[in-house]
Design an enzyme around this catalytic site. Structure first.
Site, PDB file in Angstrom:
ATOM      1  CG  HIS A 195      -2.270  -1.052   0.885  1.00 15.42           C
ATOM      2  ND1 HIS A 195      -3.323   0.061  -0.102  1.00 15.42           N
ATOM      3  CD2 HIS A 195      -2.701  -1.954   0.967  1.00 15.42           C
ATOM      4  CE1 HIS A 195      -4.055  -1.466  -0.252  1.00 15.42           C
ATOM      5  NE2 HIS A 195      -3.921  -2.101   0.926  1.00 15.42           N
ATOM      6  CD  GLU A 207      -9.089  -6.483 -34.618  1.00 13.68           C
ATOM      7  OE1 GLU A 207      -7.977  -5.233 -34.018  1.00 13.68           O
ATOM      8  OE2 GLU A 207      -9.284  -7.302 -32.971  1.00 13.68           O
ATOM      9  CG  ASP A 212      -4.445  -5.378 -35.957  1.00 11.02           C
ATOM     10  OD1 ASP A 212      -4.302  -5.631 -36.003  1.00 11.02           O
ATOM     11  OD2 ASP A 212      -5.227  -5.927 -34.875  1.00 11.02           O
ATOM     12  CB  CYS A 215      -9.869   0.245 -27.978  1.00 12.74           C
ATOM     13  SG  CYS A 215      -9.931  -0.922 -29.045  1.00 12.74           S
TER      14      CYS A 215
HETATM   15  C1  PEP Z   1      -5.815  -2.405 -32.870  1.00 18.66           C
HETATM   16  O1  PEP Z   1      -5.733  -3.545 -33.553  1.00 18.66           O
HETATM   17  O2  PEP Z   1      -6.312  -1.404 -32.956  1.00 18.66           O
HETATM   18  C2  PEP Z   1      -5.760  -3.092 -31.173  1.00 18.66           C
HETATM   19  C3  PEP Z   1      -6.729  -2.192 -30.083  1.00 18.66           C
HETATM   20  O3  PEP Z   1      -5.093  -4.577 -31.219  1.00 18.66           O
HETATM   21  P1  PEP Z   1      -3.751  -5.097 -30.818  1.00 18.66           P
HETATM   22  O4  PEP Z   1      -3.313  -3.449 -31.082  1.00 18.66           O
HETATM   23  O5  PEP Z   1      -3.679  -5.398 -29.076  1.00 18.66           O
HETATM   24  O6  PEP Z   1      -4.132  -5.672 -32.357  1.00 18.66           O
HETATM   25 MG    MG Z   2      -5.901  -5.642 -33.103  1.00 19.85          MG
END
Ligand code: PEP
Ligand code: MG
Length: 537
Positions: A188, A427, A451, A498
């Site tokens: 902690h 993706e 991707d 993401c």
């Molecule tokens: C992506 O492909 O944008 C993604 C977030 O996954 P990774 O980069 O882990 O393939």
């Molecule tokens: Mg990916």
């Protein structure tokens, strides 16, 4: 100039004088007593006082480091009430006719040893807490209240180990950094150091001669430079200044909403690869975790992580995020992420090969183990599950069947689980083009632009030679993002990004205008993206 290596538990640069913290050696003598009932009554009274002190510490910590950082003092109060701990003390007093202080000291040592020997890293770290509460009880019994932490000027605090109560009792303005010989990154104290925004190193092998000397703590590189040469000091002073300025500007945005001037809101979450990254998520005030790349749990091992190991990891993340959304992506192994024990064949085009959801659907035993762990952990917070590399509705339907089988098994076994939001990564260009159909099947979309760019532009994201034409800003990619958002909204589900593009602040404004509901970025980008959102109309 001497360089001492250590392990960083929080980054940053500190420059100043070293103050070695020497704790009052709590000498506790064994004294024979006749009035054992009197000693037991002293314990009761000391416990009351200790609880009062802990309540005050809790209040102080809430103000300084927030609710979650202060929790430890709640835990200490509970530990003081632990029946086994108290029974051990009273039993020793009664059977050995010894004084209260001595019984507390021995019990504290025994319990600390017991925790230290446990396998679980979290439990191991509780040894410091049990020592801490025992020392507190002894101080109260001895009528002393000082913890010897006063300093006139701000210093780099160096100690063998630090108890959480010592850390929080220090006047924050007087501490430049923490450096300890012992302690763990799970303790902690380490968590508090992170929350307090103070560079901290553990596992530093130092000697007492460094006391009072000038030093630099480099929390990025995990080292302390004692008596630095002039040019080194100068370089670090500049680096430190840049850091201070950057942090100052961004810290002002903590606790603020991700809202444009005209009132449009967007969620800004963070991406993580391992459980310990959660500290960084909290540190940067992300609203949740938008992508937990669970394959790292598989990559750091030389055999499949068990259901229990995965459950513990997901549970810890969900608990630490305290109800905030945690989107965990199922195994995305293959292509650039290889683990020998999977026994994957060599492929000509691994990025387009046997990977991610394709492995999971082909080897459902691996998939089910992960799903069981995820659903079991779901009751400890707000977990969402996300599936990678989707290309068809058929895949999603098959996933749903497997999920139903897992839920049925858990129900039959009497294992509870929560209602879990389930979404997919968009993706592949195929997923984009049928996003209207996919939106009817799932609860959300998260666009993996890394991707998606590679497949759309037919450019291997690993090929350094093609870096200059790997263009995530390509109109094709941006149109795809817009199409996905529109199709999601038509079916009443949310859509986010993401991939790395989500953190590209030159596009933040465009993303908000497109109607994206969420951007999940590397933790250190949360505040820079928030800044842009708040500045736009
Ligand atoms: C992506 O492909 O944008 C993604 C977030 O996954 P990774 O980069 O882990 O393939
Ligand atoms: Mg990916």
């Amino acid at each position: 100039m001497t360089e001492l290596k250590g392990k960083s538990v929080f980054s940053g640069i500190a420059i100043g004088k070293i103050a070695i913290l020497k704790k009052d050696n709590q000498s506790v003598k064994r004294i024979h007593v006749e009035d054992t009932a009197g000693e037991i009554a002293r314990i009761g009274a000391a416990k009351e006082t200790a609880v009062e002190q802990l309540k005050a510490l809790y209040e102080k910590a809430v103000k300084e480091v927030g609710e979650s950082g202060a929790m430890i003092f709640d835990v200490h109060q509970m530990m003081l009430d632990d029946q086994d701990y108290l029974d051990s003390i009273t039993n020793m007093i009664e059977t050995q006719n010894i004084n209260a202080e001595y019984a507390v000291a021995v019990t504290g040592d025994n319990f600390a040893k017991m925790f230290a020997e446990m396998d679980d890293d979290y439990m191991k770290a509780r040894a410091a807490d049990v020592k801490d509460i025992s020392e507190r009880l002894i101080r109260v019994l001895q009528g002393s209240n000082g913890e010897g932490l006063e300093a006139d000027e701000a210093t780099i605090v160096v100690a063998e180990d630090l108890a959480p109560s010592e850390t929080v009792q220090m006047d924050k303005s007087k501490v430049l950094a923490f450096v300890t010989r012992f302690g763990s990154s799970n303790s902690h104290t380490a968590i508090l150091a992170r929350t307090m925004n103070i560079p901290a190193l553990i596992s530093v092998d130092y000697n007492d001669e460094i006391d009072g000397k000038m030093a630099i703590v480099d929390g990025f590189e995990g080292k302390m430079i004692v008596d630095p040469e002039e040019d080194v000091l100068e370089a670090y002073k500049n680096k430190h200044q840049e850091e201070v300025e950057k942090r100052r500007l961004l810290q002002e945005l903590k606790g603020k909403e991700n809202v444009t001037k005209s009132g449009k809101k967007i969620n800004i979450y963070a991406n993580i690869g391992k459980v310990s990254d959660v500290a960084n998520v909290l540190q940067n005030d992300a609203g949740g975790i938008g992508l937990f790349r669970s394959e790292f749990l598989y990559l750091e091992k030389d055999t499949f992580p068990t259901e229990e190991e995965q459950y513990q990891a997901y549970k810890q993340v969900a608990e630490t995020m305290a109800g905030k959304k945690v989107i965990i992506r199922t195994l995305d192994i293959g292509a650039d992420k290889q683990a020998d024990y999977f026994g994957l064949d060599h492929e000509e085009n691994p990025a387009m090969g046997y990977r991610a959801i394709r492995i999971c659907l082909n080897q459902p035993d691996i998939f089910k183990t992960q799903l069981r762990a995820l659903f079991r952990a779901s009751i400890f917070g707000t977990i969402s599950i996300m599936y990678p590399m989707i290309i068809s509705v058929k895949e999603v339907r098959r996933i749903k069947e497997i999920v139903e089988e897992v839920k049925k098994e858990l129900t039959e076994e009497g294992i509870p689980f929560a209602d879990v939001e389930q979404g997919i990564m968009i993706e592949t260009p195929a997923a984009v083009m049928i996003s209207d159909l996919l939106a009817k099947e799932v609860d959300f979309f998260s666009i993996g632009t890394n991707d998606l760019t590679q497949y759309t532009l037919a450019i291997d994201r690993q090929n350094a030679k093609l870096d200059n034409i790997y263009d995530s800003h390509h109109e094709a990619v941006l149109r795809m993002i817009k199409m996905v958002v529109d199709n999601a909204h038509k079916e009443g589900i949310w859509a986010g990004i993401c991939g790395e593009l989500g953190a590209d602040t030159t596009l933040t404004e465009e993303f908000v205008k497109m109607g994206l509901d969420e951007l999940s970025v590397t933790p250190t980008f949360v505040l820079p993206v928030r800044k842009i959102v708040r500045e736009m109309e």
